[in-house]
Design a protein around this motif. Structure first.
Motif, PDB file in Angstrom:
ATOM      1  N   ALA A 110       0.873  -1.175   0.000  1.00 23.45           N
ATOM      2  CA  ALA A 110       0.000   0.000   0.000  1.00 23.45           C
ATOM      3  C   ALA A 110       0.907   1.221   0.000  1.00 23.45           C
ATOM      4  N   VAL A 111       1.005   1.897  -1.125  1.00 22.28           N
ATOM      5  CA  VAL A 111       1.961   2.983  -1.336  1.00 22.28           C
ATOM      6  C   VAL A 111       1.237   4.320  -1.302  1.00 22.28           C
ATOM      7  N   TYR A 163      -0.480  -4.418  -5.355  1.00 25.29           N
ATOM      8  CA  TYR A 163      -0.201  -3.079  -4.839  1.00 25.29           C
ATOM      9  C   TYR A 163      -1.350  -2.108  -5.116  1.00 25.29           C
ATOM     10  N   SER A 164      -1.335  -1.048  -4.353  1.00 27.01           N
ATOM     11  CA  SER A 164      -2.217   0.089  -4.592  1.00 27.01           C
ATOM     12  C   SER A 164      -1.427   1.352  -4.295  1.00 27.01           C
ATOM     13  N   LEU A 252      -7.412  -3.964  -2.085  1.00 28.50           N
ATOM     14  CA  LEU A 252      -6.121  -4.600  -1.884  1.00 28.50           C
ATOM     15  C   LEU A 252      -6.143  -5.512  -0.657  1.00 28.50           C
ATOM     16  N   VAL A 253      -6.743  -5.035   0.409  1.00 27.60           N
ATOM     17  CA  VAL A 253      -6.806  -5.816   1.644  1.00 27.60           C
ATOM     18  C   VAL A 253      -7.660  -7.069   1.454  1.00 27.60           C
ATOM     19  N   GLU A 254      -8.756  -6.929   0.732  1.00 32.05           N
ATOM     20  CA  GLU A 254      -9.696  -8.043   0.581  1.00 32.05           C
ATOM     21  C   GLU A 254      -9.297  -9.032  -0.505  1.00 32.05           C
ATOM     22  N   ASP A 255      -8.305  -8.689  -1.311  1.00 28.32           N
ATOM     23  CA  ASP A 255      -7.842  -9.575  -2.371  1.00 28.32           C
ATOM     24  C   ASP A 255      -7.188 -10.805  -1.745  1.00 28.32           C
ATOM     25  N   GLN A 256      -7.751 -11.985  -2.016  1.00 22.03           N
ATOM     26  CA  GLN A 256      -7.248 -13.225  -1.417  1.00 22.03           C
ATOM     27  C   GLN A 256      -6.227 -13.944  -2.300  1.00 22.03           C
ATOM     28  N   CYS A 257      -5.932 -13.386  -3.469  1.00 24.94           N
ATOM     29  CA  CYS A 257      -5.005 -14.053  -4.384  1.00 24.94           C
ATOM     30  C   CYS A 257      -3.564 -13.879  -3.905  1.00 24.94           C
TER      31      CYS A 257
END
Length: 257
Positions: A110-111, A163-164, A252-257
């Motif tokens: 997280a940038v 990333y975000s 980004l947080v919820e992405d489980q990949c």
């Protein structure tokens, strides 16, 4: 306005943390330094896996304007070539740090980019007409583009990397363009400080203090108020691609990949 601890804390609480993740060295200092150094060369060793797990779980990464201010302090009238060379070197250094964290096990980044720092009270206090300092804003825009391009390249080369990039630049510009819509009345002066724009000194016993800090964009000569940080954190966590891309922080947080 360098990266604010308040903005980081707001973003961290939105993600479910009680506090901002500690900086890289805070984790490194708690780990056997010989093992930590060896991790870069022997990532398959059991001790290395423990370090990677710790890094992935507890490290936070953000950009900041301090390097840009330091460059400006040395050279306030840089040529275009000077600016390109400085920004290129800084982006390369940042990219190497991200790669090192990836090797240590970090997979989600997280940038937070650099705001229009030339419009902070301190730079304004240096301008004869009280305007924003264009050189600082140019450096911020160039660095932000470089970071976005670098993260895009890293995302292509390392499939597991997610990333975000949160645009504090876009958030601050929105506040400055439409302050009243977001409850702000003053986007040029610091709430706490002294001198022109309250931007000549840090918080001291003799500083002037406003009585309505929630209506100010800036708390002191360089940093935002809690109110501004709250707006920024909400925008990047749940906002559109204008404020965070290629996904917002919640995605980004919820992405489980």
């Amino acid at each position: 306005m360098p990266t604010s601890e308040t903005v980081n804390w707001r973003s961290a609480t939105n993600m479910g943390f009680k506090r901002s993740p500690p900086p890289f060295l805070a984790v490194a200092n708690k780990t056997n330094k010989q093992v930590f150094r060896g991790e870069l060369h022997h990532p398959a060793e059991p001790a290395g896996r423990a370090v990677r797990h710790r890094a992935a779980q507890h490290l936070g990464v953000s950009t900041g304007g301090n390097y840009l201010f330091a460059f400006f302090a040395r050279n306030s009238t840089p040529s275009d070539a000077d600016k390109r060379r400085f920004v290129g070197n800084l982006v390369s250094l940042y990219q190497n740090h991200v790669k090192a964290l990836y090797v240590l096990g970090a997979r989600k980044f997280a940038v937070i980019d650099v705001p229009p720092i030339g419009c902070c009270p301190y730079p304004r206090s240096l301008h004869p007409l009280g305007a924003c300092i264009d050189v600082l804003n140019e450096l911020a825009r160039g660095f932000n583009k470089g970071v976005r391009d670098a993260m895009r390249g890293l995302g292509s080369n390392f499939q597991a990397l997610k990333y975000s990039v949160r645009s504090s630049h876009a958030v601050v510009q929105s506040i400055m363009k439409h302050p009243q819509r977001l409850g702000f009345k003053d986007t040029t002066n610091a709430c706490c400080g002294s001198g022109r724009f309250n931007g000549k000194s840090w918080r001291t016993p003799n500083a002037t203090l406003c009585g309505n800090r929630h209506e100010y964009l800036f708390w002191d000569l360089l940093h935002p108020t809690h109110a501004a940080s709250k707006v920024a954190a909400a925008a990047i966590y749940n906002g559109s691609l204008h404020f965070a891309a290629p996904v917002n922080f919640r995605q980004l947080v919820e992405d489980q990949c």
